[in-house]
Design a protein around this motif. Sequence first.
Motif, PDB file in Angstrom:
ATOM      1  N   PHE A  37      36.752  32.650  33.430  1.00  0.00           N
ATOM      2  CA  PHE A  37      37.557  33.870  33.356  1.00  0.00           C
ATOM      3  C   PHE A  37      36.650  35.098  33.348  1.00  0.00           C
ATOM      4  N   VAL A  38      37.034  36.123  34.112  1.00  0.00           N
ATOM      5  CA  VAL A  38      36.282  37.382  34.139  1.00  0.00           C
ATOM      6  C   VAL A  38      37.137  38.528  33.594  1.00  0.00           C
ATOM      7  N   SER A  39      38.333  38.714  34.146  1.00  0.00           N
ATOM      8  CA  SER A  39      39.185  39.814  33.698  1.00  0.00           C
ATOM      9  C   SER A  39      40.631  39.575  34.131  1.00  0.00           C
ATOM     10  N   TRP A  40      41.523  40.341  33.532  1.00  0.00           N
ATOM     11  CA  TRP A  40      42.954  40.270  33.881  1.00  0.00           C
ATOM     12  C   TRP A  40      43.492  41.683  33.832  1.00  0.00           C
ATOM     13  N   ARG A  41      43.995  42.150  34.939  1.00  0.00           N
ATOM     14  CA  ARG A  41      44.655  43.454  35.004  1.00  0.00           C
ATOM     15  C   ARG A  41      46.149  43.195  35.130  1.00  0.00           C
ATOM     16  N   ALA A  42      46.908  43.598  34.119  1.00  0.00           N
ATOM     17  CA  ALA A  42      48.359  43.406  34.082  1.00  0.00           C
ATOM     18  C   ALA A  42      49.026  44.727  34.456  1.00  0.00           C
ATOM     19  N   VAL A  43      49.903  44.690  35.463  1.00  0.00           N
ATOM     20  CA  VAL A  43      50.566  45.909  35.920  1.00  0.00           C
ATOM     21  C   VAL A  43      52.071  45.677  36.026  1.00  0.00           C
ATOM     22  N   THR A  44      52.808  46.779  35.952  1.00  0.00           N
ATOM     23  CA  THR A  44      54.259  46.730  36.125  1.00  0.00           C
ATOM     24  C   THR A  44      54.634  47.693  37.248  1.00  0.00           C
ATOM     25  N   ALA A  45      55.673  47.336  37.968  1.00  0.00           N
ATOM     26  CA  ALA A  45      56.123  48.164  39.089  1.00  0.00           C
ATOM     27  C   ALA A  45      56.780  49.445  38.580  1.00  0.00           C
ATOM     28  N   CYS A  46      56.574  50.511  39.308  1.00  0.00           N
ATOM     29  CA  CYS A  46      57.186  51.792  38.944  1.00  0.00           C
ATOM     30  C   CYS A  46      58.664  51.842  39.334  1.00  0.00           C
ATOM     31  N   GLU A  47      58.995  51.323  40.500  1.00  0.00           N
ATOM     32  CA  GLU A  47      60.359  51.434  41.007  1.00  0.00           C
ATOM     33  C   GLU A  47      61.258  50.255  40.636  1.00  0.00           C
ATOM     34  N   MET A  48      60.696  49.084  40.468  1.00  0.00           N
ATOM     35  CA  MET A  48      61.488  47.890  40.166  1.00  0.00           C
ATOM     36  C   MET A  48      61.183  47.465  38.728  1.00  0.00           C
ATOM     37  N   THR A  49      62.107  47.694  37.829  1.00  0.00           N
ATOM     38  CA  THR A  49      61.835  47.488  36.407  1.00  0.00           C
ATOM     39  C   THR A  49      61.640  46.031  36.013  1.00  0.00           C
ATOM     40  N   ASP A  50      62.037  45.104  36.879  1.00  0.00           N
ATOM     41  CA  ASP A  50      61.880  43.684  36.550  1.00  0.00           C
ATOM     42  C   ASP A  50      60.704  43.035  37.277  1.00  0.00           C
ATOM     43  N   LEU A  51      59.836  43.839  37.884  1.00  0.00           N
ATOM     44  CA  LEU A  51      58.721  43.315  38.679  1.00  0.00           C
ATOM     45  C   LEU A  51      57.388  43.544  37.961  1.00  0.00           C
ATOM     46  N   LEU A  52      56.651  42.454  37.760  1.00  0.00           N
ATOM     47  CA  LEU A  52      55.322  42.499  37.145  1.00  0.00           C
ATOM     48  C   LEU A  52      54.311  41.899  38.106  1.00  0.00           C
ATOM     49  N   ALA A  53      53.063  42.312  37.968  1.00  0.00           N
ATOM     50  CA  ALA A  53      51.984  41.721  38.752  1.00  0.00           C
ATOM     51  C   ALA A  53      50.767  41.530  37.858  1.00  0.00           C
ATOM     52  N   ASP A  54      50.050  40.470  38.128  1.00  0.00           N
ATOM     53  CA  ASP A  54      48.834  40.149  37.385  1.00  0.00           C
ATOM     54  C   ASP A  54      47.706  39.937  38.382  1.00  0.00           C
ATOM     55  N   LEU A  55      46.612  40.634  38.166  1.00  0.00           N
ATOM     56  CA  LEU A  55      45.423  40.465  38.987  1.00  0.00           C
ATOM     57  C   LEU A  55      44.340  39.909  38.068  1.00  0.00           C
ATOM     58  N   VAL A  56      44.057  38.620  38.251  1.00  0.00           N
ATOM     59  CA  VAL A  56      43.113  37.927  37.381  1.00  0.00           C
ATOM     60  C   VAL A  56      41.855  37.623  38.182  1.00  0.00           C
ATOM     61  N   GLU A  57      40.711  37.950  37.621  1.00  0.00           N
ATOM     62  CA  GLU A  57      39.434  37.722  38.285  1.00  0.00           C
ATOM     63  C   GLU A  57      38.756  36.497  37.680  1.00  0.00           C
ATOM     64  N   TRP A  58      38.297  35.614  38.564  1.00  0.00           N
ATOM     65  CA  TRP A  58      37.633  34.365  38.179  1.00  0.00           C
ATOM     66  C   TRP A  58      36.260  34.300  38.810  1.00  0.00           C
ATOM     67  N   GLU A  59      35.360  33.589  38.158  1.00  0.00           N
ATOM     68  CA  GLU A  59      34.008  33.421  38.712  1.00  0.00           C
ATOM     69  C   GLU A  59      34.033  32.638  40.017  1.00  0.00           C
ATOM     70  N   THR A  60      34.917  31.640  40.109  1.00  0.00           N
ATOM     71  CA  THR A  60      34.989  30.787  41.309  1.00  0.00           C
ATOM     72  C   THR A  60      36.438  30.390  41.580  1.00  0.00           C
ATOM     73  N   LEU A  61      36.685  29.921  42.785  1.00  0.00           N
ATOM     74  CA  LEU A  61      37.997  29.392  43.136  1.00  0.00           C
ATOM     75  C   LEU A  61      38.285  28.140  42.313  1.00  0.00           C
ATOM     76  N   ASP A  62      37.283  27.326  42.084  1.00  0.00           N
ATOM     77  CA  ASP A  62      37.474  26.123  41.260  1.00  0.00           C
ATOM     78  C   ASP A  62      37.955  26.490  39.853  1.00  0.00           C
ATOM     79  N   ALA A  63      37.379  27.529  39.273  1.00  0.00           N
ATOM     80  CA  ALA A  63      37.797  27.966  37.939  1.00  0.00           C
ATOM     81  C   ALA A  63      39.240  28.455  37.965  1.00  0.00           C
ATOM     82  N   ALA A  64      39.605  29.192  39.005  1.00  0.00           N
ATOM     83  CA  ALA A  64      40.975  29.689  39.138  1.00  0.00           C
ATOM     84  C   ALA A  64      41.960  28.539  39.273  1.00  0.00           C
ATOM     85  N   GLU A  65      41.611  27.567  40.093  1.00  0.00           N
ATOM     86  CA  GLU A  65      42.503  26.430  40.303  1.00  0.00           C
ATOM     87  C   GLU A  65      42.621  25.570  39.048  1.00  0.00           C
TER      88      GLU A  65
END
Length: 99
Positions: A37-65
Amino acid sequence: MTAQHVLELAVCTVRDKKAALVARNRAMQAVSRYPGFVSWRAVTACEMTDLLADLVEWETLDAAEAAGERVLNDPEFTPYMAAVTRVRLMQHFVTERQI
């Protein structure tokens, strides 16, 4: 040459935004201790109140999987998964260019 980190982008709709945000904070704490694990940026949509997005950074694809498998059985992640009504996108990316 250093290997590029992998960015995991998950975009989802949630049933109860307040509950989902609380559950996401709990999930973030759990995942922050996962290998690679490196970082996690959690965001919410401005126009759609039920929409969330997560941008998670991993050292490798294997770690992410591996994390993707681990969250399925992690009780700290279960409430967040339960709050999600639809996963609109779940994909891994590498940075091609940045300015």
